[in-house]
Every structure is written in structure tokens, then in C-alpha cells.
Design a protein around this motif. Structure first.
Motif: not given
Length: 104
Positions: A50, A98, A101, A103
Motif C-alpha cells: 500500500y 490505514l 485498508k 490495517l
């Protein structure tokens, strides 16, 4: 930050007016055009890698301003953001990135 912008900020009585700093900005489209080879390489990265692009979070309009509407500097030098810009603009955008995504 260009030296003349720093001088304007420090020595001018007009330094409380954001319009006074308009020539201290950089066109966002021009930035992407000058860096299109880099962005092209980034777009070729595997999907599991990413890339967070800080430009949209710091350049809120068509130009990347050296100072925000509160006349606080956004750049420490040509390639580094100030702590203020990191905390106010980049950290929230990175945090959102983040989370999107998954994450964080």
C-alpha cells in the motif's frame, strides 16, 4: 519553504493575511506531472503493498500552500512537513487510510 516566504512571514506587517502568501504556493497538478514517473512506478507495485499519498491531505485545494489558513507553516523544508502539519493534517489522513485498508 522558499526563503522569500520565510522573510514575508517574519518581517511583514501583512503576515496576518493569507492572501499575502499566495505566491508561496505550488500547483498540485504541476507536482503530479513532475513526479509522474514515480507515481507510475508506485501504481505498478503489487496490490499487497500500500502507498499513502500525503499530497491530497496537505494540499486541500489546487495549490499546495506553504502555510495553512491559520498561517502556520506546513513544510520544514522542501521535502519535510512540520510537526504541526503532521499532527493536524497527515496523521488523521494516514489513520483513515490505514483503517480503510483494515490495517489498523
Amino acid at each position: 519553504i522558499p526563503l522569500f516566504c520565510i522573510r514575508k512571514k517574519i518581517f511583514s506587517s501583512k503576515s496576518k493575511n493569507i492572501e499575502y502568501f499566495k505566491d508561496c504556493s505550488y500547483n498540485k497538478i504541476k507536482f503530479y506531472e513532475e513526479n509522474k514517473k514515480i507515481y507510475s512506478l508506485i501504481n505498478e507495485l503489487p496490490k499487497k503493498i500500500y502507498f499513502f499519498d500525503p499530497i491530497p491531505s496537505i494540499c486541500l485545494e489546487k495549490n499546495c500552500e506553504q502555510f495553512d489558513k491559520e498561517l502556520k507553516p506546513l513544510y520544514h523544508d522542501q521535502t519535510h512537513f512540520t510537526d504541526y502539519a503532521n499532527k493536524k493534517y497527515l496523521y488523521p489522513a494516514l489513520n483513515k487510510f490505514l483503517k480503510n485498508k483494515k490495517l489498523l
